[in-house]
Motif scaffolding. Structure first.
Motif, PDB file in Angstrom:
ATOM      1  N   PHE A 112       0.822  -1.205   0.000  1.00 33.58           N
ATOM      2  CA  PHE A 112       0.000   0.000   0.000  1.00 33.58           C
ATOM      3  C   PHE A 112       0.860   1.261   0.000  1.00 33.58           C
ATOM      4  CE2 PHE A 112      -2.024   3.228   2.845  1.00 33.58           C
ATOM      5  CZ  PHE A 112      -2.987   3.668   1.955  1.00 33.58           C
ATOM      6  N   LEU A 113       1.834   1.340   0.898  1.00 27.98           N
ATOM      7  CA  LEU A 113       2.653   2.553   0.997  1.00 27.98           C
ATOM      8  C   LEU A 113       3.543   2.728  -0.229  1.00 27.98           C
ATOM      9  CD1 LEU A 113       3.537   2.344   4.786  1.00 27.98           C
ATOM     10  CD2 LEU A 113       2.037   4.021   3.670  1.00 27.98           C
ATOM     11  N   SER A 114       3.974   1.636  -0.817  1.00 26.51           N
ATOM     12  CA  SER A 114       4.744   1.728  -2.050  1.00 26.51           C
ATOM     13  C   SER A 114       3.920   2.381  -3.149  1.00 26.51           C
ATOM     14  CB  SER A 114       5.207   0.338  -2.494  1.00 26.51           C
ATOM     15  OG  SER A 114       5.923   0.406  -3.707  1.00 26.51           O
ATOM     16  N   ALA A 115       2.651   1.987  -3.256  1.00 24.33           N
ATOM     17  CA  ALA A 115       1.771   2.570  -4.273  1.00 24.33           C
ATOM     18  C   ALA A 115       1.498   4.034  -3.988  1.00 24.33           C
ATOM     19  CB  ALA A 115       0.469   1.784  -4.339  1.00 24.33           C
ATOM     20  N   VAL A 116       1.298   4.383  -2.720  1.00 21.54           N
ATOM     21  CA  VAL A 116       1.056   5.783  -2.362  1.00 21.54           C
ATOM     22  C   VAL A 116       2.273   6.636  -2.707  1.00 21.54           C
ATOM     23  CG1 VAL A 116       0.743   7.371  -0.419  1.00 21.54           C
ATOM     24  CG2 VAL A 116      -0.660   5.302  -0.584  1.00 21.54           C
ATOM     25  N   LEU A 117       3.452   6.181  -2.334  1.00 20.42           N
ATOM     26  CA  LEU A 117       4.664   6.957  -2.589  1.00 20.42           C
ATOM     27  C   LEU A 117       4.964   7.050  -4.083  1.00 20.42           C
ATOM     28  CD1 LEU A 117       6.820   5.605   0.356  1.00 20.42           C
ATOM     29  CD2 LEU A 117       6.215   8.010   0.000  1.00 20.42           C
ATOM     30  N   ARG A 118       4.569   6.059  -4.837  1.00 18.57           N
ATOM     31  CA  ARG A 118       4.807   6.077  -6.285  1.00 18.57           C
ATOM     32  C   ARG A 118       3.922   7.102  -6.978  1.00 18.57           C
ATOM     33  NH1 ARG A 118       4.542   1.070  -6.680  1.00 18.57           N
ATOM     34  NH2 ARG A 118       2.402   0.783  -7.448  1.00 18.57           N
ATOM     35  N   SER A 119       2.808   7.434  -6.377  1.00 13.04           N
ATOM     36  CA  SER A 119       1.867   8.381  -6.978  1.00 13.04           C
ATOM     37  C   SER A 119       2.459   9.786  -7.029  1.00 13.04           C
ATOM     38  CB  SER A 119       0.571   8.410  -6.165  1.00 13.04           C
ATOM     39  OG  SER A 119      -0.183   9.585  -6.442  1.00 13.04           O
ATOM     40  N   PRO A 120       2.406  10.468  -8.174  1.00 14.74           N
ATOM     41  CA  PRO A 120       2.968  11.823  -8.273  1.00 14.74           C
ATOM     42  C   PRO A 120       2.183  12.876  -7.501  1.00 14.74           C
ATOM     43  CG  PRO A 120       1.918  11.187 -10.338  1.00 14.74           C
ATOM     44  CD  PRO A 120       1.921   9.966  -9.476  1.00 14.74           C
ATOM     45  N   SER A 121       0.988  12.537  -7.010  1.00 13.41           N
ATOM     46  CA  SER A 121       0.240  13.495  -6.181  1.00 13.41           C
ATOM     47  C   SER A 121       0.216  13.061  -4.720  1.00 13.41           C
ATOM     48  CB  SER A 121      -1.190  13.663  -6.710  1.00 13.41           C
ATOM     49  OG  SER A 121      -1.883  12.432  -6.694  1.00 13.41           O
ATOM     50  N   ALA A 122      -0.127  11.806  -4.457  1.00 15.07           N
ATOM     51  CA  ALA A 122      -0.188  11.323  -3.076  1.00 15.07           C
ATOM     52  C   ALA A 122       1.204  11.235  -2.450  1.00 15.07           C
ATOM     53  CB  ALA A 122      -0.873   9.958  -3.035  1.00 15.07           C
ATOM     54  N   GLY A 123       2.188  10.804  -3.230  1.00 13.76           N
ATOM     55  CA  GLY A 123       3.527  10.639  -2.683  1.00 13.76           C
ATOM     56  C   GLY A 123       4.120  11.914  -2.110  1.00 13.76           C
ATOM     57  N   PRO A 124       4.171  13.008  -2.888  1.00  7.85           N
ATOM     58  CA  PRO A 124       4.690  14.261  -2.332  1.00  7.85           C
ATOM     59  C   PRO A 124       3.897  14.758  -1.128  1.00  7.85           C
ATOM     60  CG  PRO A 124       4.660  14.364  -4.725  1.00  7.85           C
ATOM     61  CD  PRO A 124       3.936  13.107  -4.341  1.00  7.85           C
ATOM     62  N   HIS A 125       2.589  14.540  -1.148  1.00 10.18           N
ATOM     63  CA  HIS A 125       1.773  14.978  -0.015  1.00 10.18           C
ATOM     64  C   HIS A 125       2.151  14.219   1.256  1.00 10.18           C
ATOM     65  CE1 HIS A 125      -1.857  15.504   2.522  1.00 10.18           C
ATOM     66  NE2 HIS A 125      -1.945  16.680   1.920  1.00 10.18           N
ATOM     67  N   LEU A 126       2.382  12.912   1.130  1.00  7.17           N
ATOM     68  CA  LEU A 126       2.798  12.123   2.293  1.00  7.17           C
ATOM     69  C   LEU A 126       4.175  12.560   2.788  1.00  7.17           C
ATOM     70  CD1 LEU A 126       2.427   9.862   4.324  1.00  7.17           C
ATOM     71  CD2 LEU A 126       3.234   8.237   2.587  1.00  7.17           C
ATOM     72  N   LEU A 127       5.104  12.815   1.865  1.00  5.24           N
ATOM     73  CA  LEU A 127       6.425  13.295   2.274  1.00  5.24           C
ATOM     74  C   LEU A 127       6.306  14.617   3.026  1.00  5.24           C
ATOM     75  CD1 LEU A 127       8.783  12.584  -0.772  1.00  5.24           C
ATOM     76  CD2 LEU A 127       8.396  11.202   1.272  1.00  5.24           C
ATOM     77  N   ASP A 128       5.464  15.529   2.533  1.00  4.72           N
ATOM     78  CA  ASP A 128       5.272  16.803   3.224  1.00  4.72           C
ATOM     79  C   ASP A 128       4.682  16.595   4.615  1.00  4.72           C
ATOM     80  OD1 ASP A 128       6.289  18.292   1.172  1.00  4.72           O
ATOM     81  OD2 ASP A 128       4.372  19.097   0.483  1.00  4.72           O
ATOM     82  N   THR A 129       3.726  15.683   4.714  1.00  7.66           N
ATOM     83  CA  THR A 129       3.131  15.407   6.024  1.00  7.66           C
ATOM     84  C   THR A 129       4.187  14.923   7.008  1.00  7.66           C
ATOM     85  OG1 THR A 129       1.011  14.846   4.997  1.00  7.66           O
ATOM     86  CG2 THR A 129       1.386  14.045   7.231  1.00  7.66           C
ATOM     87  N   MET A 130       5.096  14.070   6.537  1.00 11.63           N
ATOM     88  CA  MET A 130       6.139  13.538   7.415  1.00 11.63           C
ATOM     89  C   MET A 130       7.204  14.572   7.754  1.00 11.63           C
ATOM     90  SD  MET A 130       5.192  10.551   8.266  1.00 11.63           S
ATOM     91  CE  MET A 130       6.699   9.958   9.042  1.00 11.63           C
ATOM     92  N   LEU A 131       7.272  15.670   6.986  1.00 15.42           N
ATOM     93  CA  LEU A 131       8.219  16.741   7.304  1.00 15.42           C
ATOM     94  C   LEU A 131       7.671  17.709   8.351  1.00 15.42           C
ATOM     95  CD1 LEU A 131       9.794  17.784   3.860  1.00 15.42           C
ATOM     96  CD2 LEU A 131      10.880  16.513   5.728  1.00 15.42           C
ATOM     97  N   ARG A 132       6.402  17.599   8.678  1.00 15.62           N
ATOM     98  CA  ARG A 132       5.847  18.498   9.691  1.00 15.62           C
ATOM     99  C   ARG A 132       6.333  18.075  11.082  1.00 15.62           C
ATOM    100  NH1 ARG A 132       2.269  22.060   7.954  1.00 15.62           N
ATOM    101  NH2 ARG A 132       1.353  21.779   5.863  1.00 15.62           N
ATOM    102  N   PRO A 133       6.427  19.035  12.009  1.00 13.25           N
ATOM    103  CA  PRO A 133       6.850  18.677  13.367  1.00 13.25           C
ATOM    104  C   PRO A 133       5.858  17.728  14.020  1.00 13.25           C
ATOM    105  CG  PRO A 133       6.096  20.962  13.275  1.00 13.25           C
ATOM    106  CD  PRO A 133       6.175  20.483  11.865  1.00 13.25           C
TER     107      PRO A 133
END
Length: 423
Positions: A112-133
């Motif tokens: 599931f997470l591999s597919a999310v991260l591969r997505s050009p829209s969902a992936g960057p959004h998840l990375l941004d979420t993980m960069l939040r404090p």
């Protein structure tokens, strides 16, 4: 063709088999083979479904939120789409089991997470979420800005003269990382980045109580193999959170919605690593994201990935940029140690000093990195060397491959042997 009905049927078949069979350690070879075949069929359909629908699922799961962190995301997915992602009840049934006795639900999280991260829209959004404090860091921030000190079981963070000194304090296990230490590290990195009085961060190992290294500083012994063997190293809580959380924040900074942030989405600061004795495994991976790496002349670094059987985080992505492809293969595939005194060490270490001169060398490096232009230049260097899209694509593949390796028979056997060693 809509694979959803077939996926639901295949997932139910797996669930029925698990319910009817004895615990994993008590299954016969024939029972394991039958369940393995059923799981392969379900996972084939799961991959096909997520190839087509990962973005839709992600949008539904995160609707009305600023974003969901890894563990929140898989929990929500398990509740809403149990044929796609393991449920909380399934994961709870594995809690407390040794790694060898788990069902392997995290492989499906990895799909599931591999597919999310591969997505050009969902992936960057998840990375941004993980960069939040993290919420924990935001709760502790007022006290840290007032006192300049944070003490946890794993780390000591001290602000002195505009620098944040992050000392790894797991003296009982040579700073071998577990999930608690990953949480402590992300909290400390967040605080150092958010505190306006901090200009530079320094990471160094503390003095050990371990009999073999008593009184000596050690940077890190890598992953805690005893925790791995005990089943306490998880995909989302350790293996992915570590990479997408505090290590990525060391590179990109922490994402905030502060006033006047139109020119920069993140708060970034330069970071220094000081290696005493050794940096093994995850410790060596860390060195690849620092702006300046100091090492004692008698220290060494290594990535024993082939010996342990797992993928060494993002080292496969970053090490070759420092050393070139031949040496990166020697280190990752063959377990080569690089000693600080040898010429090749300068490919991963910036400065080698005598052990007694480490404190002075750290102080000098801090002064050099205080320059106002350093942050802008490190931002441009990181943009040129490690784009977000390249990192995201690597982590997409890593999410699946590391989940598979976590349940490899060789990994489980090796973790049991290494965990049984006293030193």
């Amino acid at each position: 063709m809509d694979v959803w009905p077939s996926l639901r049927e295949a997932a139910a078949r797996v669930d029925d088999l698990v319910a009817a069979l004895p615990a994993p350690g008590a299954r016969s070879a024939a029972q394991r083979a039958e369940l393995g075949t059923a799981r392969d069929a379900a996972r084939t359909l799961r991959v096909r479904y997520l190839d087509a629908h990962a973005e839709m699922l992600y949008e539904r799961l995160t609707a009305g939120t600023q974003g969901l962190r890894l563990e929140e995301l898989v929990e929500a997915a398990g509740a809403g789409y149990p044929s796609v992602v393991p449920t909380a009840a399934q994961l709870e049934s594995d809690r407390g089991r040794r790694q060898a006795d788990k069902e392997g639900h995290e492989i499906d999280q990895g799909i599931f997470l591999s597919a999310v991260l591969r997505s050009p829209s969902a992936g960057p959004h998840l990375l941004d979420t993980m960069l939040r404090p993290t919420p924990r860091a935001l709760e502790l921030l007022p006290e840290f800005t007032r006192t300049g000190v944070l003490r946890t079981r794993s780390v000591l963070l001290e602000r002195r003269d505009g620098a944040a000194y992050l000392t790894l304090c797991r003296d009982d296990c040579l700073n071998a990382e577990d999930e608690a230490q990953v949480d402590d590290m992300e909290t400390a990195v967040d605080l150092a980045l958010l505190d306006p009085r901090v200009e530079v961060g320094v990471v160094r190992g503390g003095e050990m109580s371990h009999p073999r290294y008593r009184g000596r500083r050690v940077f890190s012994a890598g992953i805690n193999l005893k925790c791995l063997e005990a089943g306490d190293i998880t995909l989302t809580g350790f293996l992915l959170r570590r990479e997408l959380g505090y290590i990525h924040k060391l590179v990109r900074g922490v994402l905030t919605d502060r006033p006047g942030s139109w020119h920069s989405r993140t708060v970034e600061k330069p970071w220094i690593a000081a290696v005493d004795t050794f940096a093994i495994g995850g410790g060596a991976q860390l060195l690849l994201v620092f702006d300046h790496v100091l090492a004692a002349a008698d220290a060494y670094v290594s990535l024993p990935a082939a010996r342990e059987g797992i993928v060494p985080g993002a080292a496969n992505f970053r090490l070759g940029r420092h050393t070139g492809p031949r040496i990166s293969r020697q280190v990752i595939l063959h377990g080569r140690r690089i000693h600080a005194a040898e010429p090749d060490a300068r490919l991963v270490l910036d400065e080698v000093v005598e052990p007694g001169a480490m404190d002075a060398a750290i102080a000098a490096a801090v002064e050099r990195l205080r320059s106002p232009a350093v942050v802008a230049n490190r931002r441009m260097l990181n943009t040129a060397e490690e784009s977000q899209d390249e990192f995201r694509r690597y982590m997409s593949e890593f999410a699946l491959q590391q989940a598979l390796r976590l349940y490899g028979e060789d990994v489980i056997a090796k973790a049991g042997r290494f965990a049984g060693r006293s030193g």
